[in-house]
Design a protein around this motif. Structure first.
Motif, PDB file in Angstrom:
ATOM      1  N   ARG A 113       0.831  -1.212   0.000  1.00  0.00           N
ATOM      2  CA  ARG A 113       0.000   0.000   0.000  1.00  0.00           C
ATOM      3  C   ARG A 113       0.866   1.263   0.000  1.00  0.00           C
ATOM      4  O   ARG A 113       0.497   2.286  -0.578  1.00  0.00           O
ATOM      5  CB  ARG A 113      -0.925  -0.025   1.206  1.00  0.00           C
ATOM      6  N   ILE A 114       2.038   1.196   0.656  1.00  0.00           N
ATOM      7  CA  ILE A 114       2.964   2.336   0.617  1.00  0.00           C
ATOM      8  C   ILE A 114       3.514   2.518  -0.792  1.00  0.00           C
ATOM      9  O   ILE A 114       3.609   3.641  -1.304  1.00  0.00           O
ATOM     10  CB  ILE A 114       4.098   2.125   1.640  1.00  0.00           C
ATOM     11  N   ALA A 115       3.876   1.408  -1.447  1.00  0.00           N
ATOM     12  CA  ALA A 115       4.415   1.497  -2.804  1.00  0.00           C
ATOM     13  C   ALA A 115       3.395   2.052  -3.784  1.00  0.00           C
ATOM     14  O   ALA A 115       3.753   2.739  -4.748  1.00  0.00           O
ATOM     15  CB  ALA A 115       4.881   0.116  -3.266  1.00  0.00           C
ATOM     16  N   ASP A 116       2.109   1.784  -3.539  1.00  0.00           N
ATOM     17  CA  ASP A 116       1.051   2.314  -4.403  1.00  0.00           C
ATOM     18  C   ASP A 116       0.691   3.753  -4.079  1.00  0.00           C
ATOM     19  O   ASP A 116      -0.186   4.341  -4.725  1.00  0.00           O
ATOM     20  CB  ASP A 116      -0.211   1.445  -4.282  1.00  0.00           C
ATOM     21  N   GLY A 117       1.321   4.307  -3.049  1.00  0.00           N
ATOM     22  CA  GLY A 117       1.027   5.680  -2.668  1.00  0.00           C
ATOM     23  C   GLY A 117      -0.221   5.831  -1.834  1.00  0.00           C
ATOM     24  O   GLY A 117      -0.721   6.945  -1.661  1.00  0.00           O
ATOM     25  N   ARG A 118      -0.751   4.752  -1.280  1.00  0.00           N
ATOM     26  CA  ARG A 118      -1.977   4.826  -0.490  1.00  0.00           C
ATOM     27  C   ARG A 118      -1.710   5.146   0.973  1.00  0.00           C
ATOM     28  O   ARG A 118      -2.601   5.611   1.687  1.00  0.00           O
ATOM     29  CB  ARG A 118      -2.749   3.506  -0.602  1.00  0.00           C
ATOM     30  N   ILE A 119      -0.504   4.822   1.451  1.00  0.00           N
ATOM     31  CA  ILE A 119      -0.115   5.094   2.833  1.00  0.00           C
ATOM     32  C   ILE A 119       1.252   5.764   2.811  1.00  0.00           C
ATOM     33  O   ILE A 119       2.146   5.312   2.086  1.00  0.00           O
ATOM     34  CB  ILE A 119      -0.045   3.798   3.663  1.00  0.00           C
ATOM     35  N   PRO A 120       1.459   6.828   3.573  1.00  0.00           N
ATOM     36  CA  PRO A 120       2.792   7.437   3.634  1.00  0.00           C
ATOM     37  C   PRO A 120       3.776   6.526   4.340  1.00  0.00           C
ATOM     38  O   PRO A 120       3.424   5.811   5.286  1.00  0.00           O
ATOM     39  CB  PRO A 120       2.555   8.730   4.428  1.00  0.00           C
ATOM     40  N   ALA A 121       5.024   6.551   3.881  1.00  0.00           N
ATOM     41  CA  ALA A 121       6.045   5.673   4.464  1.00  0.00           C
ATOM     42  C   ALA A 121       6.261   5.959   5.946  1.00  0.00           C
ATOM     43  O   ALA A 121       6.630   5.073   6.713  1.00  0.00           O
ATOM     44  CB  ALA A 121       7.360   5.835   3.697  1.00  0.00           C
ATOM     45  N   GLY A 122       6.024   7.193   6.371  1.00  0.00           N
ATOM     46  CA  GLY A 122       6.225   7.538   7.772  1.00  0.00           C
ATOM     47  C   GLY A 122       5.267   6.840   8.719  1.00  0.00           C
ATOM     48  O   GLY A 122       5.511   6.804   9.929  1.00  0.00           O
ATOM     49  N   LEU A 123       4.180   6.275   8.195  1.00  0.00           N
ATOM     50  CA  LEU A 123       3.212   5.578   9.047  1.00  0.00           C
ATOM     51  C   LEU A 123       3.436   4.074   9.089  1.00  0.00           C
ATOM     52  O   LEU A 123       2.594   3.335   9.615  1.00  0.00           O
ATOM     53  CB  LEU A 123       1.784   5.862   8.557  1.00  0.00           C
ATOM     54  N   LEU A 124       4.545   3.604   8.556  1.00  0.00           N
ATOM     55  CA  LEU A 124       4.786   2.156   8.476  1.00  0.00           C
ATOM     56  C   LEU A 124       4.746   1.493   9.848  1.00  0.00           C
ATOM     57  O   LEU A 124       3.990   0.550  10.079  1.00  0.00           O
ATOM     58  CB  LEU A 124       6.132   1.889   7.797  1.00  0.00           C
ATOM     59  N   LEU A 125       5.563   1.975  10.789  1.00  0.00           N
ATOM     60  CA  LEU A 125       5.666   1.320  12.090  1.00  0.00           C
ATOM     61  C   LEU A 125       4.381   1.457  12.890  1.00  0.00           C
ATOM     62  O   LEU A 125       3.941   0.503  13.555  1.00  0.00           O
ATOM     63  CB  LEU A 125       6.851   1.901  12.869  1.00  0.00           C
ATOM     64  N   SER A 126       3.753   2.624  12.839  1.00  0.00           N
ATOM     65  CA  SER A 126       2.517   2.803  13.597  1.00  0.00           C
ATOM     66  C   SER A 126       1.405   1.915  13.050  1.00  0.00           C
ATOM     67  O   SER A 126       0.670   1.288  13.821  1.00  0.00           O
ATOM     68  CB  SER A 126       2.090   4.276  13.563  1.00  0.00           C
ATOM     69  N   GLN A 127       1.280   1.829  11.735  1.00  0.00           N
ATOM     70  CA  GLN A 127       0.252   0.970  11.149  1.00  0.00           C
ATOM     71  C   GLN A 127       0.543  -0.502  11.426  1.00  0.00           C
ATOM     72  O   GLN A 127      -0.371  -1.284  11.687  1.00  0.00           O
ATOM     73  CB  GLN A 127       0.178   1.203   9.636  1.00  0.00           C
ATOM     74  N   LEU A 128       1.809  -0.876  11.406  1.00  0.00           N
ATOM     75  CA  LEU A 128       2.180  -2.267  11.695  1.00  0.00           C
ATOM     76  C   LEU A 128       1.820  -2.641  13.128  1.00  0.00           C
ATOM     77  O   LEU A 128       1.238  -3.699  13.387  1.00  0.00           O
ATOM     78  CB  LEU A 128       3.683  -2.466  11.453  1.00  0.00           C
ATOM     79  N   GLY A 129       2.157  -1.755  14.081  1.00  0.00           N
ATOM     80  CA  GLY A 129       1.830  -2.037  15.480  1.00  0.00           C
ATOM     81  C   GLY A 129       0.334  -2.092  15.730  1.00  0.00           C
ATOM     82  O   GLY A 129      -0.158  -2.977  16.450  1.00  0.00           O
ATOM     83  N   LEU A 130      -0.417  -1.172  15.140  1.00  0.00           N
ATOM     84  CA  LEU A 130      -1.870  -1.154  15.339  1.00  0.00           C
ATOM     85  C   LEU A 130      -2.530  -2.379  14.715  1.00  0.00           C
ATOM     86  O   LEU A 130      -3.483  -2.936  15.276  1.00  0.00           O
ATOM     87  CB  LEU A 130      -2.452   0.132  14.754  1.00  0.00           C
ATOM     88  N   GLN A 131      -2.027  -2.814  13.567  1.00  0.00           N
ATOM     89  CA  GLN A 131      -2.604  -4.001  12.935  1.00  0.00           C
ATOM     90  C   GLN A 131      -2.337  -5.255  13.760  1.00  0.00           C
ATOM     91  O   GLN A 131      -3.170  -6.168  13.808  1.00  0.00           O
ATOM     92  CB  GLN A 131      -2.028  -4.179  11.523  1.00  0.00           C
ATOM     93  N   PHE A 132      -1.197  -5.309  14.437  1.00  0.00           N
ATOM     94  CA  PHE A 132      -0.920  -6.453  15.293  1.00  0.00           C
ATOM     95  C   PHE A 132      -1.907  -6.529  16.451  1.00  0.00           C
ATOM     96  O   PHE A 132      -2.336  -7.607  16.852  1.00  0.00           O
ATOM     97  CB  PHE A 132       0.522  -6.396  15.832  1.00  0.00           C
ATOM     98  N   ILE A 133      -2.256  -5.372  17.003  1.00  0.00           N
ATOM     99  CA  ILE A 133      -3.248  -5.366  18.079  1.00  0.00           C
ATOM    100  C   ILE A 133      -4.588  -5.888  17.569  1.00  0.00           C
ATOM    101  O   ILE A 133      -5.290  -6.637  18.262  1.00  0.00           O
ATOM    102  CB  ILE A 133      -3.388  -3.954  18.655  1.00  0.00           C
ATOM    103  N   VAL A 134      -4.942  -5.521  16.337  1.00  0.00           N
ATOM    104  CA  VAL A 134      -6.206  -5.984  15.755  1.00  0.00           C
ATOM    105  C   VAL A 134      -6.208  -7.498  15.597  1.00  0.00           C
ATOM    106  O   VAL A 134      -7.234  -8.160  15.819  1.00  0.00           O
ATOM    107  CB  VAL A 134      -6.443  -5.285  14.397  1.00  0.00           C
ATOM    108  N   TYR A 135      -5.055  -8.084  15.231  1.00  0.00           N
ATOM    109  CA  TYR A 135      -4.981  -9.524  14.973  1.00  0.00           C
ATOM    110  C   TYR A 135      -4.692 -10.366  16.222  1.00  0.00           C
ATOM    111  O   TYR A 135      -4.753 -11.598  16.154  1.00  0.00           O
ATOM    112  CB  TYR A 135      -3.916  -9.816  13.916  1.00  0.00           C
TER     113      TYR A 135
END
Length: 361
Positions: A38-60
Motif C-alpha cells: 500500500r505504501i508502494a502504491d502511494g496509499r499510505i505514507p512511508a512515515g506511518l509504516l511502524l505505527s500501522q504495523l503495530g496497530l494491525q498487530f493489536i487488531v490480529y
C-alpha cells in the motif's frame, strides 16, 4: 503455590511464549507485505509504516493469542507424556485433572487479555489507524510525495519535488515525467498542491510551469508550452470507513445498535475469549499420548480443530450480517456447544472404563 504447580506453570508459560513468538514472527511477514504494498502504491505514507504495523498487530491478537495458547499447552503436555512424567504423576496418585490448576493459572490471564484485545484494544487500534490515515490523506505526504524523492505515479511516470511545507499541503519546484504509448510528457512547476474530488480521487495541481511533450524514440516532433495551472491524477487513497461502520464503533455502542451488521460485529468480538477458553481445555485430552508415541499428529489435530472453529466464526459473522441467522442465535450456537464439549472431554480424560458385566466370569 505448590511446587508441582510452579513447575507445570513454568513449563506451560515457556511453551506458550515460545509459540507466541514464532506465530508473531510468521504473522509480521504477511502484515508487513500488505502495508509495504500500500505504501508502494502511494496509499499510505512511508512515515506511518511502524505505527500501522503495530496497530494491525493489536487488531490480529484475538486470533493469534488463542492459537498460541492452544499449541503451547499442547506441546508442553505432549512433552509430559513423551518423557513419562505424566506416568510418574499418575503413579503417585496425581491424575490429569490435577493439571487444571496450573493450566488455569495461565489460561485465565491469557483469556482476559484476548477479551481486552477483542472488545476494547482491537477496535481502538482500528479506529486510531483509520484516523491517522484520514489525517494524513489531507497532506501531500500521503501520496508518497516526499521532498528529494522520485515517486511513481499510478498511470506511469515519476514525480519529484524539492520542498514541502510543514503541514504537507504545499510544495515547491516540482518535476514530473510520464509516458503514454510512444509519447513522453515532461512537466515542471514552481509550486504545487493536492486537492480531492469525491472520497478517494486525488489530484496534483501544478502552478506556473512548463510542459514538454514529444516522441520517445528519436523523432523531433516536440511541443513546448507554458501554463498557469495543470492538474494530474494521483494514486487513489485507501477507502476510508464511515464513523458509523460497525467495525469502527466501540463495543459499548454496539449493544444498542439494532443493525444486523452491528450485532454481527458484537458477536465477533465476544467470540475470541470463549474460543480461547474452549480450545485451552481441549488441549489436555487432545495431547494425550503413549510414552513413545509421536506427539505432532495430535498437535496437528488440535491445529485443525482451531482452524475449523475460526472459519465457523467467520461464517457465523457473515450469516448474522446478511440475515441468514437470527440475531438471537448470535455465535452461541458455536461457542456454547464447544465449551460444553471441551469440559466434558476434559473431565472424562484419564477415567478408567468400568469393566463389563461377566468379563471375569
Amino acid at each position: 503455590m505448590a511446587k508441582l504447580d510452579r513447575y507445570l506453570l513454568s513449563d506451560f508459560l515457556q511453551s506458550f511464549l515460545a509459540t507466541l513468538t514464532v506465530l508473531l514472527v510468521v504473522s509480521v511477514g504477511g502484515v508487513l507485505v500488505d502495508i509495504l504494498g500500500r505504501i508502494a502504491d502511494g496509499r499510505i505514507p512511508a512515515g506511518l509504516l511502524l505505527s500501522q504495523l503495530g496497530l494491525q498487530f493489536i487488531v490480529y491478537l484475538p486470533i493469534i493469542l488463542p492459537l498460541a495458547l492452544m499449541l503451547g499447552l499442547a506441546l508442553a503436555i505432549a512433552r509430559l507424556y513423551r518423557d513419562s512424567e505424566m506416568a510418574v504423576l499418575t503413579g503417585v496418585g496425581i491424575g490429569p485433572k490435577r493439571l487444571l490448576r496450573p493450566i488455569l493459572m495461565l489460561v485465565v490471564p491469557v483469556v482476559a487479555l484476548v477479551g481486552a484485545c477483542s472488545l476494547w484494544l482491537g477496535p481502538w487500534a482500528d479506529r486510531t489507524a483509520e484516523r491517522m490515515l484520514e489525517s494524513a490523506s489531507r497532506s501531500v505526504v500521503v501520496a508518497g510525495l516526499e521532498p528529494g524523492k522520485f515517486t511513481p505515479l499510478s498511470g506511469g511516470g515519476v514525480v519529484y519535488l524539492s520542498s514541502l511545507n510543514e503541514d504537507g499541503t504545499k510544495m515547491g519546484q516540482v518535476f514530473m515525467q510520464r509516458q503514454k504509448d510512444d509519447r513522453i510528457d515532461v512537466v515542471s512547476a514552481n509550486a504545487g498542491s493536492v486537492f480531492f474530488e469525491g472520497e478517494r480521487q486525488r489530484f496534483l495541481r501544478l502552478e506556473d510551469g512548463h510542459r514538454v511533450e514529444g516522441p520517445a524514440h528519436g523523432a523531433l516532433d516536440y511541443r513546448l508550452m507554458r501554463y498557469g495551472r495543470n492538474e494530474v491524477a494521483l494514486p487513489d487513497r485507501d477507502e476510508i470507513r464511515d464513523e458509523n461502520n460497525p467495525e469502527m464503533l466501540p463495543t459499548s455502542r454496539l449493544f444498542g445498535d439494532p443493525r444486523p451488521e452491528a450485532q454481527a460485529q458484537l458477536h465477533w468480538r465476544i467470540t475470541p475469549p470463549l474460543l480461547a477458553l474452549a480450545f485451552a481445555l481441549l488441549t489436555l485430552p487432545l495431547a494425550r499420548s503413549a510414552p513413545r508415541q509421536q506427539r505432532y499428529g495430535r498437535i496437528m489435530l488440535a491445529f485443525l480443530a482451531y482452524m475449523v472453529g475460526i472459519n465457523l466464526s467467520i461464517l457465523g459473522q457473515q450469516w448474522l450480517a446478511s440475515g441468514k441467522l437470527p440475531i438471537a442465535a448470535g455465535m452461541w450456537w458455536l461457542t456454547l456447544p464447544l465449551l460444553a464439549f471441551a469440559l466434558w472431554l476434559y473431565f472424562r480424560d484419564g477415567r478408567m472404563a468400568r469393566p463389563r458385566a461377566g468379563a471375569n466370569a
